[in-house]
Design an enzyme around this catalytic site. Structure first.
Site, PDB file in Angstrom:
ATOM      1  N   HIS A  12      -4.429  91.855   3.735  1.00  0.00           N
ATOM      2  CA  HIS A  12      -4.314  91.228   2.420  1.00  0.00           C
ATOM      3  C   HIS A  12      -3.355  92.000   1.510  1.00  0.00           C
ATOM      4  O   HIS A  12      -3.076  93.178   1.726  1.00  0.00           O
ATOM      5  CB  HIS A  12      -5.692  91.160   1.750  1.00  0.00           C
ATOM      6  CG  HIS A  12      -6.327  92.512   1.568  1.00  0.00           C
ATOM      7  ND1 HIS A  12      -5.976  93.370   0.545  1.00  0.00           N
ATOM      8  CD2 HIS A  12      -7.271  93.150   2.296  1.00  0.00           C
ATOM      9  CE1 HIS A  12      -6.686  94.475   0.631  1.00  0.00           C
ATOM     10  NE2 HIS A  12      -7.472  94.375   1.692  1.00  0.00           N
ATOM     11  N   GLU A  86     -14.116  92.826   5.864  1.00  0.00           N
ATOM     12  CA  GLU A  86     -13.858  94.263   5.799  1.00  0.00           C
ATOM     13  C   GLU A  86     -14.918  95.060   6.561  1.00  0.00           C
ATOM     14  O   GLU A  86     -16.059  94.609   6.739  1.00  0.00           O
ATOM     15  CB  GLU A  86     -13.842  94.688   4.324  1.00  0.00           C
ATOM     16  CG  GLU A  86     -13.619  96.168   4.070  1.00  0.00           C
ATOM     17  CD  GLU A  86     -12.218  96.606   4.474  1.00  0.00           C
ATOM     18  OE1 GLU A  86     -12.044  96.874   5.691  1.00  0.00           O
ATOM     19  OE2 GLU A  86     -11.344  96.693   3.618  1.00  0.00           O
TER      20      GLU A  86
END
Length: 206
Positions: A12, A86
């Site tokens: 990201h 994550e």
């Protein structure tokens, strides 16, 4: 040539957590910064002519925002894959990296040396993260058409863990892998179930 599917794993863009030097996993879901949004727009420009068939993303906001311009450009709806989320940082979730470094706790020092054998307290090892990422991607590509291109938005340790498994690397090697915001790597999945890394695919613009 056997059937295959190419997957571009993208980290990201810069998030509010990155800018603040804080870990962000389960307890905090920060958005992209202005820099991160610019990186997302640049990715859309970079992959404008790519033959993308599918977009997949971590459920976290920073990953979804990173894919948003690309999704709009290609008129595609990203598929959310929870296993692209994550790494679970356990007790360190939400803490500042600088504070953990200054505390010099044995668990943090051990994690910095080998994040596979010494995961965060209550968290995941780096190779466990890589395994769930590859499992999720394999499940996604198996029933798809041959020779497809998928772009997946995820997180730095997810990419590191996947690469380490493909290369059969040990935990300390994670510290030799650098994944910048909006950085990417191309993985190729073959119908035989074998993953490889692709450094210069003529179908994929760099």
């Amino acid at each position: 040539m056997p059937s295959f599917a190419d997957i571009i794993l993208i980290r990201h863009g810069e998030s509010e957590a990155n800018a603040a030097g804080r870990f962000a996993c389960r307890s905090w879901d920060p958005a992209l910064t202005a820099t991160g949004r610019a990186q997302a727009q640049q990715l859309a420009h970079q992959w404008h002519n790519a033959p993308i068939r599918y977009l997949v993303t971590s459920p976290l906001l920073r990953a979804q925002e990173t894919l948003a311009p690309l999704a709009q450009d290609h008129d595609l709806t990203p598929v959310i894959l929870p296993d692209l989320a994550e790494v679970n940082l356990g007790q360190w979730d939400g803490k500042r990296l600088r504070d953990l470094e200054e505390a010099e706790s044995p668990s943090f020092i051990a994690w910095r040396q080998d994040p596979d054998r010494n995961p965060p307290p209550g968290g995941e090892s780096i190779r466990a993260v890589g395994q769930r990422v590859l499992n999720a991607l394999a499940h996604f590509v198996e029933p798809r058409e041959r020779h497809t291109l998928t772009i997946a938005a995820t997180h730095a340790d997810c990419i590191k863990g996947a690469v380490m498994l493909i290369m059969n690397a040990e935990g300390p090697m994670a510290r030799r892998l650098v994944v910048p915001n909006a950085g990417h790597v191309v993985l190729r999945w073959y119908e035989t179930g074998v993953w490889t890394m692709v450094f210069a695919d003529p179908r994929v613009p760099s």
